[in-house]
Design a protein around this motif. Structure first.
Motif, mmCIF file in Angstrom:
data_model
loop_
_atom_site.group_PDB
_atom_site.id
_atom_site.type_symbol
_atom_site.label_atom_id
_atom_site.label_comp_id
_atom_site.label_asym_id
_atom_site.label_seq_id
_atom_site.Cartn_x
_atom_site.Cartn_y
_atom_site.Cartn_z
ATOM 1 N N GLY A 1 59.206 36.306 -50.131
ATOM 2 C CA GLY A 1 58.704 35.148 -50.591
ATOM 3 C C GLY A 1 57.540 35.701 -51.482
ATOM 4 N N ASN A 2 56.338 35.228 -51.316
ATOM 5 C CA ASN A 2 55.127 36.136 -51.378
ATOM 6 C C ASN A 2 54.937 37.039 -52.353
ATOM 7 O OD1 ASN A 2 54.674 33.490 -52.427
ATOM 8 N ND2 ASN A 2 52.748 33.590 -50.489
ATOM 9 N N THR A 3 54.881 38.064 -50.134
ATOM 10 C CA THR A 3 55.401 39.610 -50.342
ATOM 11 C C THR A 3 55.932 40.294 -51.553
ATOM 12 O OG1 THR A 3 55.003 39.751 -48.260
ATOM 13 C CG2 THR A 3 56.085 41.152 -48.790
ATOM 14 N N GLU B 1 67.948 29.657 -41.827
ATOM 15 C CA GLU B 1 67.015 29.447 -42.483
ATOM 16 C C GLU B 1 66.101 27.735 -40.839
ATOM 17 O OE1 GLU B 1 66.994 25.955 -45.811
ATOM 18 O OE2 GLU B 1 65.568 25.287 -45.328
ATOM 19 N N VAL B 2 65.178 28.053 -40.668
ATOM 20 C CA VAL B 2 64.608 27.435 -39.253
ATOM 21 C C VAL B 2 64.459 26.128 -39.600
ATOM 22 C CG1 VAL B 2 62.901 27.089 -37.694
ATOM 23 C CG2 VAL B 2 63.922 29.053 -38.364
ATOM 24 N N THR B 3 65.212 25.198 -38.973
ATOM 25 C CA THR B 3 65.213 23.707 -39.183
ATOM 26 C C THR B 3 64.552 22.548 -38.098
ATOM 27 O OG1 THR B 3 67.388 23.477 -38.302
ATOM 28 C CG2 THR B 3 67.303 23.931 -40.676
ATOM 29 N N PHE C 1 48.289 39.863 -49.492
ATOM 30 C CA PHE C 1 49.137 40.958 -49.618
ATOM 31 C C PHE C 1 48.637 41.689 -48.521
ATOM 32 C CE2 PHE C 1 50.376 45.010 -51.788
ATOM 33 C CZ PHE C 1 51.327 45.537 -51.648
ATOM 34 N N LYS C 2 46.893 42.210 -49.160
ATOM 35 C CA LYS C 2 45.658 43.561 -48.750
ATOM 36 C C LYS C 2 45.883 43.514 -47.364
ATOM 37 C CE LYS C 2 42.644 41.403 -51.128
ATOM 38 N NZ LYS C 2 43.184 39.987 -51.573
ATOM 39 N N ALA C 3 46.081 42.079 -46.275
ATOM 40 C CA ALA C 3 45.852 42.055 -45.286
ATOM 41 C C ALA C 3 47.112 42.361 -43.920
ATOM 42 C CB ALA C 3 45.525 40.732 -44.646
#
Ligand SMILES: Cc1cc2nc3c(=O)[nH]c(=O)nc-3n(C[C@H](O)[C@H](O)[C@H](O)COP(=O)(O)OP(=O)(O)OC[C@H]3O[C@@H](n4cnc5c(N)ncnc54)[C@H](O)[C@@H]3O)c2cc1C
Ligand SMILES: [Zn+2]
Lengths: 87, 417
Positions: B71-73, B207-209, B370-372
């Protein structure tokens, strides 16, 4: 590049438009409770799917209008004028 | 878990690098866990690590629909800093930056923290005044931010556009020296390896559905693409998909999801030794260790779950990069990508209990979570284990939207990432 059909000008590039938030949010009476005000100001559907939203043709004729857009495919499903119910 | 060390490198080199341990296991899901975290990004993995290390609530799983760190990481521009305006943010993000500084040792995994400094440019008298105000506030909060004059800026970073007649001439800058970059994938991998070693099951491609709840409304577990998995405590750390997962549990969140893009150029010789950015121009960049110029900017201007990004925004961000450093106009881009980020109205996160008993939230990081990750994981583990907020995140609850107690960093510091 997404293309959107302005009700007045027809199909134009996305960069001529500005997004104006979720459509059909009714402002509650000013003496409403905090929960109703929170829902109005902050809580959003934010669906992965069809979304009713407001746009303005800012670099064109200037009109505000609503559209239904799929937030994953960006397909514009419907364009309709302000003030009418979601089709 | 066998430790990484110079000795291990040597031993494995002599052995032809054939017997390195797998970095984590790929277990089958158990029928139930004590705690499930949805989302194997940095926040989910760091949370599982802190839970297993400090709170030992029993069996823990981290579930992701894709691969861990996908993901964004694994998509961000890797910038870490703590130059926030409000005390609540300064305390929280500075704790996170300090944890980053020692994270390689903590995880026995090189996360490549590079305190190369981060420079935010000012392009007018008024912006200089504004920066003076926010740097003053930061220093009062104990953050090491400082102001640089025009000459100092150009001496420190000579590739910047020094033309006094530029469309956005440089008047000065604010700098945080401890700010810099961290290898993003290493953060996900390091936390995953350390959590796995403590017995956490990382369930990828699951995947959580939906959620299963008992008659009193409490959570009993999650429905997934691999069947039902029970748990009485479930943490949501799904970033851009926070509202999608919340909807499965029957509540709405004060977030909107947008595409946020990044770009990397072909590799070149070292030319940029710090992070540069401009709120007015709306672009920022740094140079990776491989030599690529890593560029970012503002979000795409409408909600999206398409992980690809708008061409109009791409043009705007890159035009800004060329304005910042004119010589970069001769670079070619190697890659472009986007992640889906969930923004709150005040650009501050939500780390709190949800309206559903047993479901907890670590969401709303927008383009800046990300910094968090180190502090977010610590605080979320505390919240899940004790059912009460960590002292550093009491201000980052859901109630602030009802009370109007926003921590409006977007307005205060004017920086997106
Ligand atoms: C282009 C870009 C640049 C950025 N630059 C910076 C920066 O320089 N500095 C900074 O601090 N921040 C930056 N950010 C923001 C930062 O990347 C994020 O805030 C942070 O990575 C969020 O971490 P996370 O663990 O919460 O989410 P993610 O890493 O996105 O993890 C969430 C996970 O949830 C999973 N998931 C979603 N739905 C489900 C489901 N139904 N079932 C199972 N799993 C699910 C996803 O697959 C994903 O792996 C940037 C973001 C982007 C996109
Ligand atoms: Zn028009």
């Amino acid at each position: 590049m997404m293309r959107i059909a302005c009700p007045n000008c027809g199909l134009r590039d996305e960069r001529e438009y500005a997004y104006g938030g979720e459509a059909h949010l009714d402002r509650p009476e000013l003496d409403c409770d905090d929960q109703a005000w929170e829902e109005y100001l902050f809580l959003r559907a934010n669906p992965k799917g069809e979304h009713a939203e407001r746009w303005v043709h800012v670099h064109g004729c200037g009109v505000w209008f609503n559209l239904i857009r799929h937030t994953e495919t960006h397909e514009v499903v419907a364009v309709y004028v302000m003030g009418v119910a979601r089709p | 878990m066998s430790r990484y060390s110079a000795f291990a490198l040597l031993r494995n080199w002599l052995g032809g690098n054939t017997d390195w341990d797998p970095v984590w296991r790929s277990p089958e899901p158990a029928s139930s866990y004590d705690v499930i975290i949805i989302g194997a990004g940095g926040h989910g993995l760091a949370t599982a690590y802190h839970l297993a290390k400090h709170y030992r609530p029993g069996r823990i799983a981290v579930i992701d629909k894709g691969w861990l760190g996908g993901g964004n990481t694994g998509r961000n521009t890797t910038i870490v800093r703590s130059d926030y305006f409000y005390k609540e943010s300064a305390d929280f993000y500075d704790h996170s930056l300090r944890l980053y500084a020692s994270l390689s040792q903590e995880l026995n995994f090189n996360i490549m923290y590079s305190a190369r400094g981060i420079l935010n440019l000012a392009h007018s008298r008024h912006e200089v005044d504004f920066q003076r105000r926010i740097v003053n506030a930061m220093q009062l909060n104990g953050i090491d931010a400082e102001l640089l004059g025009r000459e100092e800026v150009l001496k420190f970073c000579p590739v910047l556009n020094g033309d006094p007649n530029a469309r956005f001439p440089i008047y000065g800058a604010m700098r945080q020296k401890r700010g810099g970059t961290v290898r993003h994938d290493a953060v996900a991998w390091g936390y995953a390896r350390a959590a796995d070693a403590l017995g956490v099951d990382i369930l990828q491609n699951t995947e959580v559905t939906g959620f299963r709840r008992d008659i009193s409304g409490g959570v009993q577990g999650v429905e997934t693409s691999k069947g039902f998995i029970g748990a009485t405590k479930v943490g949501i750390a799904t970033a851009g998909h926070s509202s999608v997962v919340a909807q499965m549990a029957g509540f709405r969140l004060p977030v909107a999801s947008y595409g946020l893009q990044a770009f990397v150029s072909e590799p070149v010789k070292p030319v940029l030794h710090t992070v540069i950015g401009s709120a007015v121009i709306g672009s920022y960049c740094s140079q990776s260790d491989k030599g690529g110029i890593v560029c970012g900017g503002g979000i795409d201007p409408y909600p999206s779950f398409a992980q690809r990004g708008s061409a109009a925004t791409m043009e705007k961000v890159l035009a800004g990069i060329v304005q910042l450093v004119p010589t970069f106009s001769s670079l070619r881009l190697l890659r472009q990508w986007a992640g889906i980020v969930d923004y709150t109205a005040d650009s501050s996160p939500i780390i709190d209990r949800s309206p559903v008993p047993g479901i907890y939230l670590n969401v709303g990081w927008g383009g800046g979570g990300f910094k968090a990750i180190p502090a977010g994981g610590e605080a979320f583990a505390h919240l899940i284990a004790k059912d009460e907020p960590h002292p550093l995140t009491t201000a980052f609850g859901l109630q602030r939207f009802r009370d109007g107690a926003l921590i409006d960093e977007a307005a205060a510091a004017g920086i997106e990432h």
